[in-house]
Design a protein around this motif. Structure first.
Motif, short mmCIF file in Angstrom:
data_model
loop_
_atom_site.label_atom_id
_atom_site.label_comp_id
_atom_site.label_asym_id
_atom_site.label_seq_id
_atom_site.Cartn_x
_atom_site.Cartn_y
_atom_site.Cartn_z
N VAL A 16 84.18 115.46 -3.17
CA VAL A 16 84.37 116.57 -2.22
C VAL A 16 83.11 116.71 -1.38
O VAL A 16 82.00 116.83 -1.90
CB VAL A 16 84.68 117.89 -2.97
N ALA A 17 83.28 116.71 -0.08
CA ALA A 17 82.16 116.68 0.88
C ALA A 17 81.38 118.00 0.89
O ALA A 17 81.92 119.05 0.54
CB ALA A 17 82.72 116.42 2.27
N PRO A 18 80.12 117.92 1.35
CA PRO A 18 79.41 119.18 1.61
C PRO A 18 80.07 119.87 2.78
O PRO A 18 80.35 119.22 3.79
CB PRO A 18 77.99 118.72 1.97
N MET A 19 80.33 121.17 2.65
CA MET A 19 80.97 121.90 3.75
C MET A 19 80.41 123.31 3.83
O MET A 19 80.60 124.11 2.91
CB MET A 19 82.49 121.96 3.53
N VAL A 20 79.72 123.59 4.93
CA VAL A 20 79.20 124.94 5.16
C VAL A 20 80.38 125.92 5.15
O VAL A 20 81.42 125.63 5.75
CB VAL A 20 78.45 124.99 6.51
N ASP A 21 80.22 127.02 4.46
CA ASP A 21 81.24 128.08 4.35
C ASP A 21 82.53 127.60 3.65
O ASP A 21 83.55 128.28 3.74
CB ASP A 21 81.67 128.63 5.73
N ALA A 22 82.51 126.45 3.03
CA ALA A 22 83.78 125.98 2.47
C ALA A 22 83.65 125.25 1.12
O ALA A 22 84.60 125.26 0.35
CB ALA A 22 84.49 125.08 3.47
N SER A 23 82.49 124.60 0.83
CA SER A 23 82.44 123.94 -0.49
C SER A 23 81.68 124.84 -1.47
O SER A 23 80.81 124.40 -2.22
CB SER A 23 81.84 122.53 -0.42
N ILE A 97 70.16 114.70 1.54
CA ILE A 97 69.57 115.10 2.82
C ILE A 97 70.67 114.98 3.87
O ILE A 97 71.28 113.91 4.02
CB ILE A 97 68.38 114.20 3.20
N ASN A 98 70.90 116.06 4.60
CA ASN A 98 71.93 116.04 5.64
C ASN A 98 71.36 115.39 6.90
O ASN A 98 70.51 115.96 7.58
CB ASN A 98 72.39 117.48 5.94
N LEU A 99 71.84 114.19 7.19
CA LEU A 99 71.42 113.50 8.42
C LEU A 99 72.62 113.29 9.33
O LEU A 99 72.62 112.42 10.20
CB LEU A 99 70.77 112.16 8.07
N ASN A 201 83.14 108.00 4.28
CA ASN A 201 83.66 109.30 4.69
C ASN A 201 84.31 109.19 6.07
O ASN A 201 83.75 108.59 6.97
CB ASN A 201 82.48 110.31 4.70
N GLY A 202 85.53 109.77 6.16
CA GLY A 202 86.26 109.77 7.44
C GLY A 202 87.62 109.13 7.32
O GLY A 202 87.78 108.11 6.63
N ASN A 203 88.64 109.75 7.94
CA ASN A 203 90.04 109.27 7.96
C ASN A 203 90.78 109.40 6.62
O ASN A 203 91.72 108.66 6.38
CB ASN A 203 90.15 107.79 8.36
N SER A 224 85.86 113.23 0.97
CA SER A 224 86.77 113.87 1.92
C SER A 224 86.37 115.33 2.14
O SER A 224 85.98 116.02 1.20
CB SER A 224 88.20 113.79 1.39
N ALA A 225 86.49 115.77 3.38
CA ALA A 225 86.21 117.18 3.72
C ALA A 225 87.52 117.85 4.12
O ALA A 225 88.13 118.58 3.33
CB ALA A 225 85.18 117.26 4.84
N GLU A 226 87.98 117.59 5.33
CA GLU A 226 89.18 118.29 5.82
C GLU A 226 90.41 118.02 4.97
O GLU A 226 91.25 118.89 4.79
CB GLU A 226 89.43 117.91 7.28
C1 LIG Z 1 84.21 123.19 7.35
C2 LIG Z 1 83.29 122.00 7.34
C3 LIG Z 1 81.96 122.17 7.00
C4 LIG Z 1 81.10 121.07 6.96
N1 LIG Z 1 79.81 121.23 6.53
C5 LIG Z 1 79.03 120.14 6.31
C6 LIG Z 1 77.77 120.27 5.64
O1 LIG Z 1 77.37 121.35 5.22
N2 LIG Z 1 77.04 119.14 5.46
C7 LIG Z 1 77.47 117.91 5.87
O2 LIG Z 1 76.78 116.92 5.67
N3 LIG Z 1 78.67 117.77 6.48
C8 LIG Z 1 79.46 118.85 6.68
N4 LIG Z 1 80.70 118.70 7.23
C9 LIG Z 1 81.16 117.37 7.58
C10 LIG Z 1 81.94 116.77 6.40
O3 LIG Z 1 81.15 116.70 5.25
C11 LIG Z 1 82.47 115.39 6.74
O4 LIG Z 1 81.40 114.52 6.95
C12 LIG Z 1 83.35 115.38 7.98
O5 LIG Z 1 84.22 116.49 8.01
C13 LIG Z 1 84.21 114.11 8.01
O6 LIG Z 1 85.01 114.02 6.88
P1 LIG Z 1 86.60 114.28 6.90
O7 LIG Z 1 87.15 113.34 7.93
O8 LIG Z 1 87.06 114.02 5.52
O9 LIG Z 1 86.79 115.71 7.33
C14 LIG Z 1 81.57 119.78 7.31
C15 LIG Z 1 82.92 119.63 7.66
C16 LIG Z 1 83.78 120.71 7.68
C17 LIG Z 1 85.22 120.51 8.05
#
Ligand SMILES: Cc1cc2nc3c(=O)[nH]c(=O)nc-3n(C[C@H](O)[C@H](O)[C@H](O)COP(=O)(O)O)c2cc1C
Length: 462
Positions: A16-23, A97-99, A201-203, A224-226
């Motif tokens: 599960v991806a890092p997600m601001v306000d969501a993970s 590290i978020n790059l 990551n992606g798709n 995966s994020a979305e």
């Molecule tokens: C709501 C949301 C918050 C995100 N926050 C971060 C974050 O905090 N750090 C990060 O590296 N990427 C963040 N991303 C990017 C995702 O980690 C991921 O790289 C990007 O959405 C592509 O993956 P996906 O196609 O599975 O969505 C965020 C994406 C979403 C949708």
């Protein structure tokens, strides 16, 4: 292609991806229950994290079940990044590290993908953090247009001491409506060049995508994020009922509270297809203005009551078109967790052109839309934003004022929120005068005043 620490955390494949306000923790635990093998925290700002204990306390919440866990930071100062990492090293399995962040705020703050051309600085950050903490340092990057440059970039990070690399197969420019398709070709080329564990990551929209990606790129795991936001059970390979996932998530939120904006965001994503149906606009409004867990639960319950009979086949759709169409040609019914299919950049461009034509006809007024694209008045938009910013408290801490009545017989007035006798103000006043009492909640001080008067009288006659 693997390493000892990666073996120790169980060679996770489903991430599960890092997600601001969501993970946040509640979401991570939900995903873990449904197949996720590793989770990332949202990105934390290293600067604020080191300076503000409240930011740390409010944002970094974890528990024993929440492992393996990678904590992500952004920043551009090696010492500050290392200091931030020190705070969490005992509560996680690695620090990332978020790059990859492509947002304007990252450009202003000089972090995320806006550091991808500062290789000396990045190398310094990875080395300094590696020296400072006992857990591995990992990086999450975006690609460059050129495969060759992307590979060199990955090798530079590996040489600096990065122990796991996540490659998001999109460039910095592929964001928002221009997101488009991620390049697994770039990811595959990096995999062939580096020797540390690697995530793609992606798709990723479903479990089949995960296996296709693993096979094509030969990476160790897929992030995966979305895909997880619309279906938290994506790694389990199932498409559950939206209310089941929502209820399970809300139970977790009860245990691990978070701001209402997070909950609203999650529920909108899970219910995205349900809310394209006009018949559900009232529930959509209820969700948009929900203030507490009961409101959120109510939305889930309403949708369940409405669609469970259809799901069980007890009621048949006479009007299937209205239900499934809305231009989406859905394969799954809308009450099932399913991927959100983004508009392509070309479709977005056409939509914007049409919108700008409409705006010109509409005396150049700015059009406000909610997250689902419904046009709102400026006033309504402002109100919604205000509500969404409000923090949520667990039900036990919610104000009960207005929901319960005064305990006095035959009185229907709402209960005063802080009344010590559980009365409305009128009944409380009567009681205090009759029985010579104080009520701090209503600021009625009959007892105190009479005692003061008595003391004053005694002093005067003495
Ligand atoms: C709501 C949301 C918050 C995100 N926050 C971060 C974050 O905090 N750090 C990060 O590296 N990427 C963040 N991303 C990017 C995702 O980690 C991921 O790289 C990007 O959405 C592509 O993956 P996906 O196609 O599975 O969505 C965020 C994406 C979403 C949708």
């Amino acid at each position: 292609m693997s390493s000892e620490w990666y073996e120790l955390i169980g060679r996770p494949k489903f991430v599960v991806a890092p997600m601001v306000d969501a993970s946040e923790i509640a979401w991570r635990l939900l995903c873990r229950r449904h197949g996720a093998q590793l989770c990332y925290t949202p990105m934390f700002h290293s600067n604020v994290f080191t300076k503000d204990p409240k930011y740390r306390k409010d944002n970094f919440v974890t528990c024993d079940e929440d492992r393996p866990l990678i904590v992500q930071f952004c920043g551009n100062n090696p010492e500050v990044m290392a200091a931030a990492a020190k705070y969490v090293e005992n509560d996680c399995d690695a620090i990332d590290i978020n790059l990859g962040c492509p947002q304007i705020i990252a450009k202003r703050g000089r972090y995320g993908s806006y550091l991808q051309d500062e290789w000396d600085l990045l190398s310094n950050i990875v080395q300094t953090m590696t020296k400072a903490v006992s857990v591995p340092i990992t990086c999450k990057v975006r690609i460059f247009e050129s495969i060759e440059k992307t590979v060199k970039y990955a090798l530079m990070l590996q040489n600096a001491g990065c122990k796991l690399l996540t490659v998001h197969g999109r460039t910095r420019e592929q964001k928002g409506p221009l997101t488009g398709i991620a390049s697994w070709k770039h990811i595959k080329a990096v995999r062939e060049a580096i020797s540390i564990p690697m995530f793609a990551n992606g798709n990723i929209q479903c479990l089949e995508d995960v296996y296709r990606c693993l096979e094509f790129t030969n990476v160790n795991g897929v992030m995966s994020a979305e895909g997880t936001l619309t279906n938290p059970a994506i790694f389990e390979g199932i498409n559950p009922l939206v209310w089941e996932m929502a209820d399970e998530y809300l139970d977790l939120v009860e245990k691990y509270p978070c701001p209402s904006s997070y909950i609203r965001g999650h529920m909108f994503k899970m219910f995205h297809k349900i809310f394209t149906i006009e018949d559900n606009f009232d529930d959509r409004h209820l969700l948009a203005t929900a203030q507490n867990l009961s409101d959120f639960r109510q939305v889930s319950m309403n949708i369940r009551d409405k669609y469970l009979p259809y799901h069980h086949g007890k009621v048949h759709f006479e009007d299937g078109e209205n239900m499934y169409s809305n231009g989406y040609n859905l394969i799954l019914p809308p009450w099932i967790c399913q991927p959100y299919v983004r508009m392509s950049p070309e479709q977005h461009k056409n939509k914007m052109e049409e919108l700008s034509k409409k705006q010109q006809n509409n005396e150049n007024k700015r059009i406000h839309e909610d997250s689902e694209g419904v046009v709102l008045s400026r006033k309504k938009m402002k109100k919604l934003k205000r509500i969404m910013r409000r923090p949520i408290k667990p039900d036990s801490q919610q104000h009960t004022r207005g929901q319960e009545s005064c305990v006095s017989d035959a009185c229907r007035n709402p209960l005063g929120g802080k009344c010590v006798y559980q009365l409305c103000k009128k009944c409380c006043k009567e009681k205090c005068f009759k029985e010579v009492l104080d009520c701090k909640g209503h600021r009625i001080l009959v007892l105190t005043r009479r005692e003061l008067a008595k003391t004053f009288e005694e002093n005067r006659s003495a």
